[in-house]
Scaffold this motif. Structure first.
Motif, PDB file in Angstrom:
ATOM      1  N   PRO A  74      43.127  -5.600  64.978  1.00 56.70           N
ATOM      2  CA  PRO A  74      42.537  -6.909  65.309  1.00 56.70           C
ATOM      3  C   PRO A  74      43.543  -8.048  65.160  1.00 56.70           C
ATOM      4  CG  PRO A  74      41.213  -5.742  63.651  1.00 56.70           C
ATOM      5  CD  PRO A  74      42.482  -4.964  63.833  1.00 56.70           C
ATOM      6  N   ASP A  75      43.411  -9.039  66.029  1.00 55.28           N
ATOM      7  CA  ASP A  75      44.259 -10.231  65.950  1.00 55.28           C
ATOM      8  C   ASP A  75      44.247 -10.815  64.531  1.00 55.28           C
ATOM      9  OD1 ASP A  75      44.425  -9.818  68.681  1.00 55.28           O
ATOM     10  OD2 ASP A  75      43.569 -11.757  69.239  1.00 55.28           O
ATOM     11  N   ALA A  76      43.074 -10.841  63.923  1.00 49.17           N
ATOM     12  CA  ALA A  76      42.931 -11.426  62.575  1.00 49.17           C
ATOM     13  C   ALA A  76      43.755 -10.677  61.534  1.00 49.17           C
ATOM     14  CB  ALA A  76      41.463 -11.444  62.170  1.00 49.17           C
ATOM     15  N   GLN A  77      44.077  -9.421  61.779  1.00 46.60           N
ATOM     16  CA  GLN A  77      44.947  -8.675  60.864  1.00 46.60           C
ATOM     17  C   GLN A  77      46.415  -8.918  61.201  1.00 46.60           C
ATOM     18  OE1 GLN A  77      44.210  -4.421  60.758  1.00 46.60           O
ATOM     19  NE2 GLN A  77      45.602  -4.115  59.050  1.00 46.60           N
ATOM     20  N   ILE A  78      46.714  -9.177  62.455  1.00 47.00           N
ATOM     21  CA  ILE A  78      48.093  -9.402  62.891  1.00 47.00           C
ATOM     22  C   ILE A  78      48.595 -10.784  62.480  1.00 47.00           C
ATOM     23  CG2 ILE A  78      49.592  -9.648  64.921  1.00 47.00           C
ATOM     24  CD1 ILE A  78      47.883  -7.463  66.269  1.00 47.00           C
ATOM     25  N   PHE A  79      47.750 -11.813  62.553  1.00 47.53           N
ATOM     26  CA  PHE A  79      48.193 -13.183  62.287  1.00 47.53           C
ATOM     27  C   PHE A  79      48.849 -13.352  60.912  1.00 47.53           C
ATOM     28  CE2 PHE A  79      44.837 -15.004  65.435  1.00 47.53           C
ATOM     29  CZ  PHE A  79      45.607 -14.590  66.503  1.00 47.53           C
ATOM     30  N   PRO A  80      48.254 -12.847  59.815  1.00 49.48           N
ATOM     31  CA  PRO A  80      48.924 -13.001  58.515  1.00 49.48           C
ATOM     32  C   PRO A  80      50.237 -12.213  58.436  1.00 49.48           C
ATOM     33  CG  PRO A  80      46.638 -12.282  58.216  1.00 49.48           C
ATOM     34  CD  PRO A  80      46.914 -12.287  59.673  1.00 49.48           C
ATOM     35  N   LEU A  81      50.317 -11.085  59.127  1.00 52.56           N
ATOM     36  CA  LEU A  81      51.567 -10.314  59.143  1.00 52.56           C
ATOM     37  C   LEU A  81      52.658 -11.077  59.889  1.00 52.56           C
ATOM     38  CD1 LEU A  81      50.099  -6.760  59.846  1.00 52.56           C
ATOM     39  CD2 LEU A  81      50.952  -7.654  57.656  1.00 52.56           C
ATOM     40  N   LEU A  82      52.271 -11.757  60.955  1.00 55.74           N
ATOM     41  CA  LEU A  82      53.225 -12.607  61.679  1.00 55.74           C
ATOM     42  C   LEU A  82      53.732 -13.732  60.781  1.00 55.74           C
ATOM     43  CD1 LEU A  82      51.782 -13.098  65.261  1.00 55.74           C
ATOM     44  CD2 LEU A  82      54.131 -12.484  64.691  1.00 55.74           C
ATOM     45  N   GLU A  83      52.820 -14.301  59.997  1.00 56.96           N
ATOM     46  CA  GLU A  83      53.222 -15.384  59.092  1.00 56.96           C
ATOM     47  C   GLU A  83      54.226 -14.883  58.050  1.00 56.96           C
ATOM     48  OE1 GLU A  83      51.465 -18.987  56.363  1.00 56.96           O
ATOM     49  OE2 GLU A  83      50.067 -17.679  57.409  1.00 56.96           O
ATOM     50  N   LEU A  84      53.978 -13.705  57.511  1.00 56.65           N
ATOM     51  CA  LEU A  84      54.931 -13.115  56.550  1.00 56.65           C
ATOM     52  C   LEU A  84      56.285 -12.887  57.204  1.00 56.65           C
ATOM     53  CD1 LEU A  84      52.651 -10.517  54.724  1.00 56.65           C
ATOM     54  CD2 LEU A  84      53.611 -12.628  53.766  1.00 56.65           C
ATOM     55  N   SER A  85      56.277 -12.383  58.440  1.00 61.76           N
ATOM     56  CA  SER A  85      57.522 -12.139  59.159  1.00 61.76           C
ATOM     57  C   SER A  85      58.264 -13.452  59.403  1.00 61.76           C
ATOM     58  CB  SER A  85      57.218 -11.432  60.485  1.00 61.76           C
ATOM     59  OG  SER A  85      58.396 -11.125  61.179  1.00 61.76           O
ATOM     60  N   TYR A  86      57.527 -14.462  59.860  1.00 60.18           N
ATOM     61  CA  TYR A  86      58.105 -15.787  60.117  1.00 60.18           C
ATOM     62  C   TYR A  86      58.740 -16.353  58.844  1.00 60.18           C
ATOM     63  CZ  TYR A  86      58.279 -20.705  61.573  1.00 60.18           C
ATOM     64  OH  TYR A  86      58.689 -21.983  61.874  1.00 60.18           O
TER      65      TYR A  86
END
Length: 146
Positions: free
Chosen positions: A117-129
């Motif tokens: 789900p997008d909602a699971q991807i968004f926090p992972l993107l933030e960690l990567s950023y």
């Protein structure tokens, strides 16, 4: 955490592919555009941190056989930077794979087919950023004059 809701505009995002939704989220949240660096792979893009210029996400079209799947149609995959312990945990979940074309100790691939789900991807993107942001330099204490 950044406000993830702002990337969902008035339009119905369900009409868009997960790749398009994630791309829009990245543009809205981090103010960075996709860079298409390879003439021989026009569908492959990277996203860079504006201050460090380091990649925090890469989106690619990958043949299923390269990922251990069957089929002929390329799959949409996104690589993000991630901590080693988190990678081990995520690899046990559906939709996560060892990083394609990146260091498997520091990156993970996510299938962009709505299995995650997008909602699971968004926090992972933030960690990567955040992981590729410039590091703050520690100030050394000045010797006191007495």
């Amino acid at each position: 955490m950044r406000n993830c809701a702002k990337s969902f505009r008035v339009m119905d995002m369900a009409e868009y592919s997960q790749r398009e939704r994630i791309t829009q989220h990245i543009q809205d949240t981090y103010g960075t555009e996709a860079e298409y660096l390879w003439a021989d792979s026009p569908g492959n893009a990277v996203f860079r941190h504006p201050a460090s210029k380091k990649w925090f996400a890469a989106m690619m079209h990958v043949l299923p056989e390269k990922l251990g799947f069957r089929g002929e149609e390329p799959l949409n995959v996104m690589d993000i930077k991630c901590g080693t312990i988190m990678i081990g945990s995520l690899l046990m979940e559906k939709g996560f794979l060892p990083a394609y074309h990146m260091n498997k100790n520091h990156w993970i691939s996510i299938l962009l087919n709505d299995s995650v789900p997008d909602a699971q991807i968004f926090p992972l993107l933030e960690l990567s950023y955040d992981s590729v942001a410039p590091k703050r330099r520690k100030k050394h204490p000045q010797p006191s004059e007495e």
